[in-house]
Design a protein around this motif. Structure first.
Motif, PDB file in Angstrom:
ATOM      1  N   ALA A  89     -66.976  63.021  11.709  1.00 59.41           N
ATOM      2  CA  ALA A  89     -66.224  63.871  12.752  1.00 59.41           C
ATOM      3  C   ALA A  89     -65.096  64.295  12.142  1.00 59.41           C
ATOM      4  O   ALA A  89     -64.564  63.853  11.196  1.00 59.41           O
ATOM      5  N   GLY A  90     -64.488  65.223  12.564  1.00 58.02           N
ATOM      6  CA  GLY A  90     -63.438  66.097  12.274  1.00 58.02           C
ATOM      7  C   GLY A  90     -62.638  66.739  13.491  1.00 58.02           C
ATOM      8  O   GLY A  90     -63.486  67.070  14.601  1.00 58.02           O
ATOM      9  N   SER A  91     -61.553  67.414  13.197  1.00 63.28           N
ATOM     10  CA  SER A  91     -60.756  68.125  14.164  1.00 63.28           C
ATOM     11  C   SER A  91     -59.971  69.293  13.539  1.00 63.28           C
ATOM     12  O   SER A  91     -59.585  69.038  12.385  1.00 63.28           O
ATOM     13  N   ASN A  92     -59.769  70.075  14.358  1.00 63.84           N
ATOM     14  CA  ASN A  92     -58.781  71.134  13.846  1.00 63.84           C
ATOM     15  C   ASN A  92     -57.515  71.161  14.771  1.00 63.84           C
ATOM     16  O   ASN A  92     -57.662  71.645  16.012  1.00 63.84           O
ATOM     17  N   TRP A  93     -56.525  70.552  14.361  1.00 65.79           N
ATOM     18  CA  TRP A  93     -55.240  70.190  15.275  1.00 65.79           C
ATOM     19  C   TRP A  93     -54.771  71.484  16.000  1.00 65.79           C
ATOM     20  O   TRP A  93     -54.224  72.261  15.090  1.00 65.79           O
ATOM     21  N   GLY A 105     -65.151  68.373  16.122  1.00 64.54           N
ATOM     22  CA  GLY A 105     -66.636  68.535  15.699  1.00 64.54           C
ATOM     23  C   GLY A 105     -67.237  67.346  15.241  1.00 64.54           C
ATOM     24  O   GLY A 105     -66.632  66.660  14.465  1.00 64.54           O
ATOM     25  N   SER A 106     -68.648  67.160  15.339  1.00 65.24           N
ATOM     26  CA  SER A 106     -69.114  66.174  14.489  1.00 65.24           C
ATOM     27  C   SER A 106     -70.508  66.463  14.491  1.00 65.24           C
ATOM     28  O   SER A 106     -71.143  67.120  14.801  1.00 65.24           O
ATOM     29  N   GLN A 135     -59.214  61.241  18.631  1.00 59.96           N
ATOM     30  CA  GLN A 135     -60.158  61.822  19.798  1.00 59.96           C
ATOM     31  C   GLN A 135     -61.428  62.186  19.529  1.00 59.96           C
ATOM     32  O   GLN A 135     -62.414  61.885  20.101  1.00 59.96           O
ATOM     33  N   SER A 136     -61.358  62.595  18.096  1.00 59.22           N
ATOM     34  CA  SER A 136     -62.587  63.303  17.728  1.00 59.22           C
ATOM     35  C   SER A 136     -63.737  62.099  17.467  1.00 59.22           C
ATOM     36  O   SER A 136     -64.772  62.126  17.943  1.00 59.22           O
TER      37      SER A 136
END
Length: 144
Positions: A89-93, A105-106, A135-136
């Motif tokens: 999982a990852g995120s674009n803050w 996204g995951s 949250q991701s």
């Protein structure tokens, strides 16, 4: 799309064929079933289907050019004996310039084969990149 491109609701003149825009972006959503690398950018251009503007259409054209240039790419499923489940999982803050929400996204693998993936905006605004990442990760647990 260029990674530094920031699409917004208030950045240009309106696209004169909104029905055509919706049709092309809808078709791109189906393409994401086999082309994982475009999930994020298709998610971005999908957010402007209600009132597409010229910069949004230019982004869609870049996606289409990329697909034409990489027509031989896709998902390949191979037999494997390792049936462990892996999730990333990852995120674009704070990536959305209009409402400051992050994008998560995951992807989930069964052995070496990918079986699930997504990219979507988070429901709330994160105050830090760590909160966006948490949250991701929590969203992946719910989706599995």
């Amino acid at each position: 799309m260029i990674t530094t491109t920031k699409l917004s609701n208030i950045e240009g003149e309106f696209f004169d064929k909104p029905t055509f825009y919706r049709s092309v972006v809808g078709a791109l959503q189906y393409v994401t079933l086999i082309r994982l690398e475009i999930v994020f950018v298709v998610n971005k251009v999908s957010q402007f289907m209600h009132q597409p503007q010229l910069p949004h259409w230019l982004g869609v054209k870049k996606i289409l050019r990329y697909l034409v240039g990489t027509i031989d790419h896709g998902i390949i499923f191979r037999p494997c004996t390792n049936l462990r489940i892996f999730a990333f999982a990852g995120s674009n803050w704070g990536s959305d310039v209009d409402d400051r929400r992050s994008t998560s996204g995951s992807c989930v693998f069964l052995g070496s084969n990918i079986v699930a993936w997504y990219s979507r905006q988070q429901r709330s605004v994160s105050r830090s990149s760590a909160e966006a990442e948490f949250q991701s990760i929590a969203a992946v647990e719910i989706d599995i």
